[in-house]
Design a protein around this motif. Structure first.
Motif, mmCIF file in Angstrom:
data_model
loop_
_atom_site.group_PDB
_atom_site.id
_atom_site.type_symbol
_atom_site.label_atom_id
_atom_site.label_comp_id
_atom_site.label_asym_id
_atom_site.label_seq_id
_atom_site.Cartn_x
_atom_site.Cartn_y
_atom_site.Cartn_z
ATOM 1 N N SER A 113 7.284 7.736 4.075
ATOM 2 C CA SER A 113 5.983 8.364 3.321
ATOM 3 C C SER A 113 6.799 10.323 3.092
ATOM 4 O O SER A 113 7.227 10.457 1.651
ATOM 5 N N LYS A 114 6.781 11.043 3.282
ATOM 6 C CA LYS A 114 6.768 12.653 3.035
ATOM 7 C C LYS A 114 8.577 13.049 3.569
ATOM 8 O O LYS A 114 9.170 14.033 2.778
ATOM 9 N N HIS A 115 8.837 12.877 4.492
ATOM 10 C CA HIS A 115 9.767 13.533 5.276
ATOM 11 C C HIS A 115 11.000 12.315 4.542
ATOM 12 O O HIS A 115 10.919 11.044 4.959
ATOM 13 N N PRO A 136 17.126 -4.147 0.277
ATOM 14 C CA PRO A 136 16.512 -4.147 -1.268
ATOM 15 C C PRO A 136 15.359 -3.676 -1.631
ATOM 16 O O PRO A 136 14.929 -3.584 -3.233
ATOM 17 N N LEU A 137 14.454 -2.692 -0.938
ATOM 18 C CA LEU A 137 13.119 -1.629 -1.599
ATOM 19 C C LEU A 137 13.292 -1.273 -0.381
ATOM 20 O O LEU A 137 13.574 -1.060 0.831
ATOM 21 N N ILE A 138 12.374 -0.033 -1.200
ATOM 22 C CA ILE A 138 11.950 0.751 -0.438
ATOM 23 C C ILE A 138 10.102 1.376 -0.214
ATOM 24 O O ILE A 138 9.930 1.624 -1.603
ATOM 25 N N ILE A 139 9.125 1.259 0.422
ATOM 26 C CA ILE A 139 8.021 1.370 0.573
ATOM 27 C C ILE A 139 7.566 2.617 1.127
ATOM 28 O O ILE A 139 7.756 3.366 1.916
ATOM 29 N N SER A 140 6.711 3.127 -0.162
ATOM 30 C CA SER A 140 6.040 4.389 0.569
ATOM 31 C C SER A 140 4.679 4.279 0.340
ATOM 32 O O SER A 140 3.770 4.103 -0.993
ATOM 33 N N GLU A 143 4.610 9.349 -3.932
ATOM 34 C CA GLU A 143 5.888 9.153 -4.924
ATOM 35 C C GLU A 143 7.068 10.221 -4.499
ATOM 36 O O GLU A 143 8.031 10.279 -4.782
ATOM 37 N N ASN A 144 6.860 11.364 -3.305
ATOM 38 C CA ASN A 144 7.790 12.205 -3.101
ATOM 39 C C ASN A 144 9.094 11.874 -2.431
ATOM 40 O O ASN A 144 10.070 12.585 -3.318
ATOM 41 N N TYR A 157 8.844 1.556 -3.977
ATOM 42 C CA TYR A 157 7.115 0.995 -4.150
ATOM 43 C C TYR A 157 6.430 2.135 -3.476
ATOM 44 O O TYR A 157 6.348 1.945 -2.667
ATOM 45 N N VAL A 158 5.229 2.481 -4.303
ATOM 46 C CA VAL A 158 4.116 3.189 -3.717
ATOM 47 C C VAL A 158 2.790 2.541 -3.575
ATOM 48 O O VAL A 158 2.367 2.380 -4.434
ATOM 49 N N PHE A 159 2.495 2.487 -2.502
ATOM 50 C CA PHE A 159 0.896 2.141 -1.743
ATOM 51 C C PHE A 159 0.472 3.363 -1.139
ATOM 52 O O PHE A 159 -0.051 2.896 -0.001
ATOM 53 N N PRO A 160 -0.885 3.853 -2.172
ATOM 54 C CA PRO A 160 -1.403 4.979 -1.957
ATOM 55 C C PRO A 160 -2.251 4.885 -1.122
ATOM 56 O O PRO A 160 -2.698 3.816 -1.022
ATOM 57 N N VAL A 161 -2.312 5.021 -0.158
ATOM 58 C CA VAL A 161 -3.060 4.490 1.268
ATOM 59 C C VAL A 161 -4.544 5.839 1.984
ATOM 60 O O VAL A 161 -4.384 6.811 1.775
ATOM 61 N N THR A 162 -5.781 4.939 1.695
ATOM 62 C CA THR A 162 -7.055 5.408 1.991
ATOM 63 C C THR A 162 -7.374 4.752 3.161
ATOM 64 O O THR A 162 -7.919 3.620 3.141
ATOM 65 N N PRO A 163 -8.687 5.309 3.549
ATOM 66 C CA PRO A 163 -9.153 4.612 4.585
ATOM 67 C C PRO A 163 -9.690 3.942 4.105
ATOM 68 O O PRO A 163 -9.311 2.143 4.480
ATOM 69 N N GLU A 164 -10.213 3.737 2.969
ATOM 70 C CA GLU A 164 -11.212 2.251 2.341
ATOM 71 C C GLU A 164 -10.064 1.479 2.313
ATOM 72 O O GLU A 164 -10.111 0.606 2.029
ATOM 73 N N THR A 165 -8.978 1.607 1.601
ATOM 74 C CA THR A 165 -8.070 1.101 1.353
ATOM 75 C C THR A 165 -7.112 0.666 1.539
ATOM 76 O O THR A 165 -5.657 -0.789 1.577
ATOM 77 N N LYS A 166 -6.627 0.560 2.938
ATOM 78 C CA LYS A 166 -5.320 0.703 4.096
ATOM 79 C C LYS A 166 -5.895 -0.823 4.136
ATOM 80 O O LYS A 166 -4.180 -1.535 3.894
ATOM 81 N N LEU A 167 -6.373 -1.355 4.385
ATOM 82 C CA LEU A 167 -6.237 -3.125 4.769
ATOM 83 C C LEU A 167 -5.585 -3.799 3.440
ATOM 84 O O LEU A 167 -4.503 -4.749 3.319
ATOM 85 N N GLU A 168 -6.170 -3.861 2.335
ATOM 86 C CA GLU A 168 -5.951 -4.139 0.865
ATOM 87 C C GLU A 168 -4.215 -3.721 0.847
ATOM 88 O O GLU A 168 -3.477 -4.548 0.236
#
Length: 304
Positions: A113-115, A136-140, A143-144, A157-168
């Protein structure tokens, strides 16, 4: 000539380390099983490098055996024959076994995440070849930390997560992880609770999490603040396999450091970061080296 001998020696050492395989055994303790495993490998031309076993006499309804054999298969003629014979041992003794030939380095996906402290440590140790794996990859979900990935030229790779988009977003993460044929996932202070759907896809001790407390104390995201409020004299870090029960998976590695009334929450965080880095590396190294056997809620961790 001396330089040539030194180079050849290093190559031989690297070859020996790379060629070592492991046989792990877990099941009811039965007379003769330890000797039978060693004899099987010897009869098929394998050289045993080290062997450890442990019997848990407190297990119910019967004592449980945990065994790990590190061996050199250089003299082995037929892997399939060894696999067949090991399966025969399984049926005879009623145990579970797993052979890892170490043909290739496992692939690790790191989620952050950010740490950044755990991420830096993992990447530096892997670059120094202290961790036998590929990353081979880092997922967050932020963007930090892209600059850290860029330093090591690893795709981020960045996947912004909100309660509405979490499962997607989790589904997209899983697709990416599966496309890279990932063997183990490391949650390096990834501050999202993984869903049941995500965890069920990697339920067989394939997700390692680092938690900033000496579990089972102080669950959740503000563990250091909880510890400070309770006036503890030791804080810790715990690396464990992720399960459906938050922060309660089988523990692989732990460590502690002393604190006092003079330390504020920020001091707890500062001291804890060193623990988190080292404990996470120890846990991942034990997993990669096939030193861990999981039984119910516990891990037996052998030395390599």
């Amino acid at each position: 000539m001396g330089a040539f001998r030194h180079s050849s020696s290093l190559q031989r050492v690297a070859k020996q380390l790379g060629d070592r395989a492991t046989l792990r055994v877990l099941g009811p303790d039965r007379k003769g099983i330890v000797a039978a495993c060693s004899d099987l490998l010897n009869r098929h031309g394998c050289s045993i490098v080290s062997s450890e076993h442990y019997t848990d006499y407190s297990a119910t309804p019967h004592s449980m055996l945990f065994q790990r054999i590190l061996f050199d298969p250089e003299g082995l003629r037929d892997r399939s024959e060894v696999k067949t014979k090991v399966q025969e041992l399984e049926r005879k003794f009623g145990v579970k076994t797993k052979i890892d030939w170490r043909d290739k380095s496992p692939k690790v996906a790191v989620l952050v995440s950010k740490h950044d402290h755990c991420l830096w440590e993992l990447l530096l140790r892997q670059q120094a070849k202290e961790l036998d794996c590929e990353i081979p990859l880092i997922i967050s979900n932020h963007e930090n930390l892209r600059h850290v990935a860029d330093t090591f030229q690893i795709p981020y790779y960045v996947f912004p997560v909100t309660p509405e988009t979490k499962l997607e977003q989790e589904q997209a993460q899983l697709a990416l992880i599966e496309a890279h044929d990932i063997d183990v996932i490391v949650l390096a202070r990834y501050m999202q609770v993984l869903s049941k759907h995500f965890l069920s896809r990697y339920a067989d001790s394939q997700i390692i999490n680092i938690h900033h407390s000496f579990l089972p104390a102080f669950l959740g995201g503000r563990a250091y603040h909880q510890a400070h409020d309770r006036g503890v004299k030791l804080i810790g870090a715990t690396a464990h396999y992720a399960t459906l029960d938050l922060d309660q998976g089988p523990i692989i590695a732990q460590d502690v450091v002393a604190v006092s009334h003079r330390d504020g929450p920020h001091d707890f965080v500062r001291k804890g970061r060193g623990l988190e880095r080292n404990v996470l590396v120890r846990a991942l190294q034990a997993h990669l080296d096939q030193c861990v056997l999981v039984y119910n809620t516990k891990c037996v961790v052998f030395s390599d």
